[in-house]
Design an enzyme around this catalytic site. Structure first.
Site, short mmCIF file in Angstrom:
data_model
loop_
_atom_site.label_atom_id
_atom_site.label_comp_id
_atom_site.label_asym_id
_atom_site.label_seq_id
_atom_site.Cartn_x
_atom_site.Cartn_y
_atom_site.Cartn_z
N MET A 289 0.82 -1.22 0.00
CA MET A 289 0.00 0.00 0.00
C MET A 289 0.85 1.26 0.00
SD MET A 289 -1.44 -1.31 3.55
CE MET A 289 -1.93 -2.71 2.54
N PRO A 290 1.72 1.38 -1.00
CA PRO A 290 2.60 2.57 -1.03
C PRO A 290 1.83 3.85 -1.41
CG PRO A 290 3.51 0.79 -2.37
CD PRO A 290 2.08 0.43 -2.08
N TYR A 291 2.43 4.93 -0.99
CA TYR A 291 1.97 6.27 -1.36
C TYR A 291 3.18 7.02 -1.91
CZ TYR A 291 0.84 11.21 -0.65
OH TYR A 291 0.65 12.55 -0.82
#
Lengths: 70, 70, 70, 70, 70, 70
Positions: F1-3
Site C-alpha cells: 500500500m505505497p503512497y
C-alpha cells in the site's frame, strides 16, 4: 499560521542546530509575512542517508565516495 | 481515495489511540464525502518534541516550562 | 499541536464539506489525544483527478470507466 | 528538479530495494520529463504498520488476519 | 541537500516575499548546517483560506471575524 | 500500500507524461517490493516556478537566465 517542514539528512544534527532552524524559520515568517509566531509550526525530519537519493545514488554512498576521494 | 497524514508529537501515544485516529479519520471521509474506506489511507507520524517548534520554541522546552509553572 | 493534511480528489467539494472535515479532524484530536484546538491545524489539498493515480490509472479515467459501466 | 517522496510500510525493506526505488524513480524523471538527475531527490519513508491505516484497520492487524487465514 | 516546504495561506503573497522566503530558508541551511545551496530546495505552497483550519474554523472565517471586530 | 508523491515544476506537463509517471511509479512498487497496484497511490503536484527555489533562486529566474545564455 505557517507550517514549515524541514527535511535534512540524519547526520548528527545537534539540539542547538535544531533550535537555530526553528528560530530562523519562525523569524523569517515574522519578518517577511508578518505572521504570528504563536501559530507558526516548524517540523524537522531527519532522514537516514540510506533513504535519501540524489543523482541515482543514496546519500550514504555519496558520503563514502567523497571521503575516499579526499 | 483520500490520504490523511496526521502529525503529532511523540509523547507516549498508545496503540488504542492510534486505532481511534485511524477509525475516526476514515469514518469522517465516509460520512462527509461518501468515500470508500478500502482506499482511504491514514498515516500517523510521531514527531520528536525536539523536532517540533512553535512560537520559536521546541515543544520539549514548552513542556518543561509548563511542568515547572505548575 | 497536531497537523493534519487531508488529500482528496478535486471533485466539487463544497464549503460545508470542508468545514465538516476541519471540525471532525479537530474534534478527533481533542477526543483521542486531549489536544488544544487552538494549535490544531487541518489542511485540505484538492488534487486534480488527472494527477492522482491508483492501480496504474488516473482517477479521471477510473471515473469515466465507472460511469460507462453503469 | 523533481522531488519524490515514497512512503512504504516498515517491513524489512532491504538496502538493495531502497537503491532500486531511488534508481527507478530517478530514471523515470529522466525518461518521461527529461529532468536532470543531479537535482532529482528521492526520499523514502518507512512507516510502522501500527501507524498506517487502510479500511479502518492498522496494517499490522491486516497482516495478522492475512497470515491466520492462510 | 535539504528540502524545505513552506505552507502559508494564499493571501496576496508577493513575488518579493517569495524570493525572501527562498533566500532566507536557504541561507539558514548554509549558516546552521553548512549545506550546499545548489542542492537546497525550498517549495512554497499557497493554501486557500477555505482549506486551512485552526481551532475548528476555516481561516477565511477567522479573517472575517477579525475584520468585523475592529 | 505505497503512497508516492511526485513534485515537479508546473511547466506544460502533458497528460501522457502524467500517465507515464503514474504507471512507472506503480510498476516500480510491484517490481521491487511486490506491492498490490490496487492500493498504490501516486500523487503528482505541479508547483509554480515562482514557488520552487534552488540555490537561492526561483526556478522561473533560473529558466530566464538559461534561455538568455543560449
Amino acid at each position: 499560521m505557517p507550517y514549515i517542514n524541514v527535511k535534512i539528512t540524519d547526520e548528527a544534527v545537534t539540539n542547538e542546530q535544531k533550535k537555530a532552524i526553528i528560530q530562523g524559520c519562525t523569524q523569517l515568517m515574522v519578518d517577511v509575512l508578518n505572521k504570528d509566531p504563536a501559530t507558526t509550526f516548524v517540523l524537522i525530519d531527519e532522514v537516514s542517508t540510506d533513504n535519501w537519493g540524489i543523482g541515482f545514488e543514496q546519500v550514504r554512498q555519496l558520503r563514502l565516495l567523497a571521503s575516499h576521494s579526499q
